[in-house]
Design a protein around this motif. Sequence first.
Motif, PDB file in Angstrom:
ATOM      1  N   GLN A  13     121.709  51.670 171.481  1.00 52.62           N
ATOM      2  CA  GLN A  13     120.922  51.438 170.004  1.00 52.62           C
ATOM      3  C   GLN A  13     120.158  50.177 170.214  1.00 52.62           C
ATOM      4  O   GLN A  13     120.777  49.240 170.853  1.00 52.62           O
ATOM      5  CB  GLN A  13     121.521  51.451 168.799  1.00 52.62           C
ATOM      6  CG  GLN A  13     122.088  52.819 168.458  1.00 52.62           C
ATOM      7  CD  GLN A  13     122.830  52.804 167.127  1.00 52.62           C
ATOM      8  OE1 GLN A  13     123.234  51.999 166.571  1.00 52.62           O
ATOM      9  NE2 GLN A  13     122.776  54.082 166.498  1.00 52.62           N
ATOM     10  N   PRO A  14     119.114  49.939 169.561  1.00 53.67           N
ATOM     11  CA  PRO A  14     118.233  48.881 169.657  1.00 53.67           C
ATOM     12  C   PRO A  14     119.303  47.436 169.164  1.00 53.67           C
ATOM     13  O   PRO A  14     120.076  47.616 168.354  1.00 53.67           O
ATOM     14  CB  PRO A  14     117.284  48.980 168.936  1.00 53.67           C
ATOM     15  CG  PRO A  14     117.067  50.090 168.913  1.00 53.67           C
ATOM     16  CD  PRO A  14     118.214  51.034 169.047  1.00 53.67           C
ATOM     17  N   ASN A  87     116.046  46.250 173.390  1.00 47.25           N
ATOM     18  CA  ASN A  87     115.141  46.966 172.423  1.00 47.25           C
ATOM     19  C   ASN A  87     114.402  48.021 173.428  1.00 47.25           C
ATOM     20  O   ASN A  87     114.684  48.387 174.709  1.00 47.25           O
ATOM     21  CB  ASN A  87     113.995  45.947 172.098  1.00 47.25           C
ATOM     22  CG  ASN A  87     113.351  45.243 173.343  1.00 47.25           C
ATOM     23  OD1 ASN A  87     112.724  45.735 174.051  1.00 47.25           O
ATOM     24  ND2 ASN A  87     113.276  44.026 173.452  1.00 47.25           N
ATOM     25  N   VAL A  88     113.665  49.025 172.617  1.00 47.76           N
ATOM     26  CA  VAL A  88     113.254  50.036 173.371  1.00 47.76           C
ATOM     27  C   VAL A  88     112.292  49.952 174.418  1.00 47.76           C
ATOM     28  O   VAL A  88     112.003  50.790 175.104  1.00 47.76           O
ATOM     29  CB  VAL A  88     112.469  50.854 172.239  1.00 47.76           C
ATOM     30  CG1 VAL A  88     113.317  51.326 171.123  1.00 47.76           C
ATOM     31  CG2 VAL A  88     111.263  50.175 171.492  1.00 47.76           C
ATOM     32  N   VAL A 117     117.163  52.965 175.475  1.00 49.08           N
ATOM     33  CA  VAL A 117     117.405  52.238 174.168  1.00 49.08           C
ATOM     34  C   VAL A 117     116.627  53.008 173.136  1.00 49.08           C
ATOM     35  O   VAL A 117     115.473  53.051 173.123  1.00 49.08           O
ATOM     36  CB  VAL A 117     117.009  50.631 174.314  1.00 49.08           C
ATOM     37  CG1 VAL A 117     117.366  50.021 172.943  1.00 49.08           C
ATOM     38  CG2 VAL A 117     117.666  50.067 175.719  1.00 49.08           C
ATOM     39  N   SER A 118     117.393  53.366 172.226  1.00 52.98           N
ATOM     40  CA  SER A 118     116.732  54.114 170.958  1.00 52.98           C
ATOM     41  C   SER A 118     117.738  54.417 170.026  1.00 52.98           C
ATOM     42  O   SER A 118     118.877  53.985 170.025  1.00 52.98           O
ATOM     43  CB  SER A 118     116.382  55.724 171.396  1.00 52.98           C
ATOM     44  OG  SER A 118     117.686  56.354 171.629  1.00 52.98           O
ATOM     45  N   SER A 119     116.972  54.651 168.725  1.00 54.23           N
ATOM     46  CA  SER A 119     117.961  54.504 167.510  1.00 54.23           C
ATOM     47  C   SER A 119     118.184  55.898 166.961  1.00 54.23           C
ATOM     48  O   SER A 119     118.755  56.403 166.035  1.00 54.23           O
ATOM     49  CB  SER A 119     117.050  53.730 166.372  1.00 54.23           C
ATOM     50  OG  SER A 119     115.862  54.503 166.127  1.00 54.23           O
TER      51      SER A 119
END
Length: 119
Positions: A13-14, A87-88, A117-119
């Motif tokens: 995740q970020p 971060n993404v 990287v993702s939420s």
Amino acid sequence: QVQLVESGGGSVQPGGSLRLSCVASGLTFTRYDMRWYRQGPGKDRELVASMPVAGGSANYAASVKGRFTISRDNAKNTVYLQMSSLNVEDTAVYYCNAQHRNTLRIYYWGQGTQVTVSS
């Protein structure tokens, strides 16, 4: 036969962290500057960080400076990339590169490891 084998990629995740490793075999590790590159979706491959054999300081792309740390363990023929505050935009395939310190004609690539990287 020279091999560079990356590991440590994955999904995060970020704001998270990952540590990539690259183990080199079949070469004299202390004769090579080690680098990490990455290639994001639809983007060119870019140099992220570099670590000379000895006696020099690491260098980083502006986009990762202060968040990524490259290091090497010559006894283990291994280079690391510690990544934090991801971060993404850091989503990419990360490649290990070994560049002979005396000639640009000799270099090797690993197969790459995916970082998402993702939420």
